[in-house]
Write an enzyme that holds these catalytic residues in place. Sequence first.
Site, short mmCIF file in Angstrom:
data_model
loop_
_atom_site.label_atom_id
_atom_site.label_comp_id
_atom_site.label_asym_id
_atom_site.label_seq_id
_atom_site.Cartn_x
_atom_site.Cartn_y
_atom_site.Cartn_z
CD GLU A 108 -2.45 -1.21 2.71
OE1 GLU A 108 -3.22 -2.13 2.93
OE2 GLU A 108 -2.22 -0.31 3.54
CB CYS A 130 2.11 6.73 4.03
SG CYS A 130 2.50 5.40 5.19
CB CYS A 137 6.05 -6.24 9.01
SG CYS A 137 7.30 -5.59 10.16
CB CYS A 141 3.42 -4.88 16.18
SG CYS A 141 5.14 -4.34 16.11
CB CYS A 144 0.79 -3.79 13.13
SG CYS A 144 1.36 -3.41 11.46
CD GLU A 183 11.77 -1.72 11.57
OE1 GLU A 183 10.74 -1.31 12.11
OE2 GLU A 183 12.80 -1.02 11.47
CG HIS A 237 4.22 1.09 20.16
ND1 HIS A 237 3.84 2.22 19.46
CD2 HIS A 237 4.72 0.23 19.24
CE1 HIS A 237 4.08 2.03 18.18
NE2 HIS A 237 4.63 0.85 18.02
CG ASN A 311 -6.21 3.77 12.21
OD1 ASN A 311 -7.15 4.53 12.40
ND2 ASN A 311 -5.08 4.12 11.65
CB CYS A 354 -0.85 0.37 8.93
SG CYS A 354 -0.67 1.90 9.79
N1 SAH Z 1 7.64 -0.81 11.07
C1 SAH Z 1 7.78 0.55 11.34
C2 SAH Z 1 7.11 1.45 10.32
C3 SAH Z 1 5.78 1.03 9.82
S1 SAH Z 1 4.47 1.12 10.99
C4 SAH Z 1 7.31 0.88 12.74
O1 SAH Z 1 6.67 0.06 13.36
O2 SAH Z 1 7.65 1.97 13.20
C5 SAH Z 1 4.29 2.88 11.22
C6 SAH Z 1 3.57 3.26 12.48
O3 SAH Z 1 2.19 2.85 12.42
C7 SAH Z 1 4.17 2.61 13.71
O4 SAH Z 1 4.35 3.54 14.75
C8 SAH Z 1 3.13 1.58 14.05
O5 SAH Z 1 3.15 1.23 15.39
C9 SAH Z 1 1.85 2.26 13.64
N2 SAH Z 1 0.72 1.35 13.49
C10 SAH Z 1 0.72 0.07 13.07
N3 SAH Z 1 -0.52 -0.43 13.10
C11 SAH Z 1 -1.33 0.53 13.57
C12 SAH Z 1 -2.72 0.61 13.84
N4 SAH Z 1 -3.53 -0.40 13.60
N5 SAH Z 1 -3.21 1.77 14.31
C13 SAH Z 1 -2.40 2.83 14.52
N6 SAH Z 1 -1.08 2.82 14.28
C14 SAH Z 1 -0.54 1.67 13.83
FE1 SF4 Z 2 6.06 -4.20 11.46
FE2 SF4 Z 2 5.78 -1.65 12.19
FE3 SF4 Z 2 3.64 -3.27 11.89
FE4 SF4 Z 2 5.28 -3.64 13.94
S1 SF4 Z 2 4.00 -1.82 13.56
S2 SF4 Z 2 4.46 -5.25 12.61
S3 SF4 Z 2 7.22 -3.14 13.02
S4 SF4 Z 2 5.02 -2.60 10.31
#
Ligand code: SAH
Ligand code: SF4
Length: 366
Positions: A108, A130, A137, A141, A144, A183, A237, A311, A354
């Site tokens: 995306e 973005c 990934c 997490c 995510c 990442e 976080h 989200n 995301c």
């Molecule tokens: N992997 C990297 C970059 C991509 S995620 C990282 O984790 O920093 C970018 C940001 O979106 C991160 O801070 C992540 O924690 C956040 N993110 C991921 N899923 C999310 C969600 N469902 N709601 C809000 N933020 C989210």
């Molecule tokens: Fe990967 Fe970032 Fe999503 Fe964590 S929040 S799973 S590091 S994309």
Amino acid sequence: MDADTIPAPKPTLLALSASELQARVVEFGGRAFHAKIVRENVLAKGLVDYERMTSLPASLRAALARELPVFSSRELTRSTAADGTTKLLLEFPREPSSNGKRADATVETVHMPSLYTGDDGEVTGGATLCVSTQVGCPVGCPFCASGQLGLLRNLRAHEILEQYVRGAQLGPLARSVVMGMGEPLLNYENLSAALDVVHDEMGLGSRKITVSTVGFPERLNKLAPKKPRFQLAISLHTPFQEQRDVLVPAMKGVPIDDVLAAGDDWFEKTGREVTYEYVVLAGDNDSFGHAERLAQRLAGRRCTVNLIPFNPVDDSGFGRPTEPSVARFHQTLVERGLVATVRWSRGVENDAACGQLRIRRQEPAQ
Ligand code: SAH
Ligand code: SF4
């Protein structure tokens, strides 16, 4: 089809270096300087239709159009929300993945138009783009959507660049955040090669690009001395070690203190302040105690905390916080001397959270 029988994808313009393009252009009967014109048109001017590059000879334009597609991806969907946010779902050619199977490579890219006030107070338009760095990934997490997929494959440098060029087609770019799928520090070589072109040839300054990472300390330590082509954001976080081990599984056992020390080191060496990102998960990390401990941990640092209300991701088990609870958390940080911002995501009604568009698309029709 076995991974090793996948045909090599047809070469594309963005996959060629400047000198490789020059060789192709000469092969097509053009002159060396024509290659420079092509790159400038595509990267600096956002002109991706060879037919409109009228300073090139017609025969060269025709050969390029026939032989050298600009993009390797296919645009699967494009959806625009009421606030102007456009989300592209791009499919790159399949390649063997890290597990030896061929990986579906859809990612995306999100284009978010905004107004910006410059240092001189002048208001200008432009979009934040973005971009993604990996398909899925490996960090895992649990909140995510990309983490739920695991890693399918790394994007190549030109596939990262391609997102910028496609994004610029939707409207001029003022900023970029590397916060899509993946990442960034686990595919850093490719990201870095793409950002060099974005910086040098697309004209996006290094202060306009933010790379977000979970903050592997030893990787950051290695990067910091080099002149960075971006601003750094570290996804923290939570101020509590046990909870971070769960929220950011690939960082299990890496002390939060080491992550913060890597951020300090980055600031010292680059002179650029770090942003700490904090996904606000209702009832999990939004208590007064979390805010207090976070403020303690970050006390005395020149940095910004960016609160990102969660989200909703299907079946993740986490909840979206209410506005008053995020405001309270924010206020606690500010009262304790931190600089903090809140980023409510855009285009949520359009699945802008995301990784979700990709996942929804893959679900079988009910
Ligand atoms: N992997 C990297 C970059 C991509 S995620 C990282 O984790 O920093 C970018 C940001 O979106 C991160 O801070 C992540 O924690 C956040 N993110 C991921 N899923 C999310 C969600 N469902 N709601 C809000 N933020 C989210
Ligand atoms: Fe990967 Fe970032 Fe999503 Fe964590 S929040 S799973 S590091 S994309």
